[in-house]
Motif scaffolding. Sequence first.
Motif, mmCIF file in Angstrom:
data_model
loop_
_atom_site.group_PDB
_atom_site.id
_atom_site.type_symbol
_atom_site.label_atom_id
_atom_site.label_comp_id
_atom_site.label_asym_id
_atom_site.label_seq_id
_atom_site.Cartn_x
_atom_site.Cartn_y
_atom_site.Cartn_z
ATOM 1 N N SER A 20 0.829 -1.204 0.000
ATOM 2 C CA SER A 20 0.000 0.000 0.000
ATOM 3 C C SER A 20 0.865 1.256 0.000
ATOM 4 N N ARG A 21 1.948 1.236 0.792
ATOM 5 C CA ARG A 21 2.867 2.386 0.809
ATOM 6 C C ARG A 21 3.449 2.629 -0.572
ATOM 7 N N ARG A 22 3.871 1.558 -1.239
ATOM 8 C CA ARG A 22 4.420 1.707 -2.603
ATOM 9 C C ARG A 22 3.388 2.312 -3.548
ATOM 10 N N PHE A 23 2.132 1.895 -3.431
ATOM 11 C CA PHE A 23 1.085 2.438 -4.291
ATOM 12 C C PHE A 23 0.959 3.952 -4.112
ATOM 13 N N TYR A 24 0.853 4.399 -2.853
ATOM 14 C CA TYR A 24 0.648 5.828 -2.602
ATOM 15 C C TYR A 24 1.910 6.656 -2.820
ATOM 16 N N VAL A 25 3.073 6.130 -2.447
ATOM 17 C CA VAL A 25 4.318 6.895 -2.555
ATOM 18 C C VAL A 25 4.908 6.772 -3.966
ATOM 19 N N ASP A 26 5.176 5.548 -4.400
ATOM 20 C CA ASP A 26 5.816 5.353 -5.704
ATOM 21 C C ASP A 26 4.837 5.544 -6.860
ATOM 22 N N GLY A 27 3.606 5.092 -6.669
ATOM 23 C CA GLY A 27 2.625 5.177 -7.746
ATOM 24 C C GLY A 27 1.974 6.540 -7.883
ATOM 25 N N LEU A 28 1.496 7.092 -6.762
ATOM 26 C CA LEU A 28 0.766 8.366 -6.814
ATOM 27 C C LEU A 28 1.624 9.575 -6.469
ATOM 28 N N GLY A 29 2.811 9.340 -5.913
ATOM 29 C CA GLY A 29 3.721 10.450 -5.623
ATOM 30 C C GLY A 29 3.491 11.147 -4.301
ATOM 31 N N PHE A 30 2.728 10.536 -3.387
ATOM 32 C CA PHE A 30 2.550 11.136 -2.066
ATOM 33 C C PHE A 30 3.882 11.076 -1.327
ATOM 34 N N ARG A 31 4.103 12.025 -0.424
ATOM 35 C CA ARG A 31 5.334 12.075 0.366
ATOM 36 C C ARG A 31 5.196 11.185 1.598
ATOM 37 N N GLN A 32 6.158 10.260 1.772
ATOM 38 C CA GLN A 32 6.162 9.423 2.969
ATOM 39 C C GLN A 32 6.633 10.242 4.152
ATOM 40 N N VAL A 33 5.932 10.121 5.269
ATOM 41 C CA VAL A 33 6.272 10.856 6.480
ATOM 42 C C VAL A 33 6.931 9.932 7.504
ATOM 43 N N LEU A 34 6.395 8.726 7.678
ATOM 44 C CA LEU A 34 6.900 7.790 8.679
ATOM 45 C C LEU A 34 6.445 6.394 8.296
ATOM 46 N N GLU A 35 7.289 5.400 8.590
ATOM 47 C CA GLU A 35 6.868 4.019 8.412
ATOM 48 C C GLU A 35 7.425 3.174 9.543
ATOM 49 N N ILE A 36 6.575 2.363 10.117
ATOM 50 C CA ILE A 36 6.980 1.317 11.048
ATOM 51 C C ILE A 36 6.705 0.035 10.288
ATOM 52 N N PRO A 37 7.756 -0.579 9.719
ATOM 53 C CA PRO A 37 7.576 -1.712 8.806
ATOM 54 C C PRO A 37 6.643 -2.797 9.359
ATOM 55 N N GLY A 38 5.715 -3.203 8.499
ATOM 56 C CA GLY A 38 4.768 -4.249 8.853
ATOM 57 C C GLY A 38 3.634 -3.797 9.749
ATOM 58 N N ASP A 39 3.668 -2.545 10.207
ATOM 59 C CA ASP A 39 2.657 -2.051 11.137
ATOM 60 C C ASP A 39 1.841 -0.923 10.519
ATOM 61 N N ILE A 40 2.514 0.193 10.192
ATOM 62 C CA ILE A 40 1.802 1.376 9.709
ATOM 63 C C ILE A 40 2.740 2.263 8.907
ATOM 64 N N ALA A 41 2.202 2.946 7.923
ATOM 65 C CA ALA A 41 2.947 3.941 7.154
ATOM 66 C C ALA A 41 2.078 5.193 7.056
#
Length: 112
Positions: A20-41
């Motif tokens: 899901s993170r890849r879809f929003y960040v890499d696909g749609l270009g949203f800026r990632q703010v924080l990620e806790i792998p496997g938990d929440i982005a």
Amino acid sequence: MTSTPEITAITLGVRDVERSRRFYVDGLGFRQVLEIPGDIAFVQCAPGQLLALWDVEQMPTEYGDVAHGSAAPPVSLGHNVDGPTACRSCMPLRWRPGRPPSPSRPSGSGVG
């Protein structure tokens, strides 16, 4: 309450946080703010507004068994405040008799 009521976070329950993170960040270009792998982005979806992509299996650990049946989508809206003190001042607006607040999460969030 001392803060202006605004929706500052929209949380989607997702089956795969990384995908899901890849879809929003890499696909749609949203800026990632924080990620806790496997938990929440968290991604920035608008000025002052975050989209949280949270592992749907973990959502009931914070929200309880509310609206997690087959009839309800795994979504929540959030109102962020300046810190723990402001958060605690909002809590009485949310608490129901017999249900204590959930503890803070590793992301720094608390349920109010």
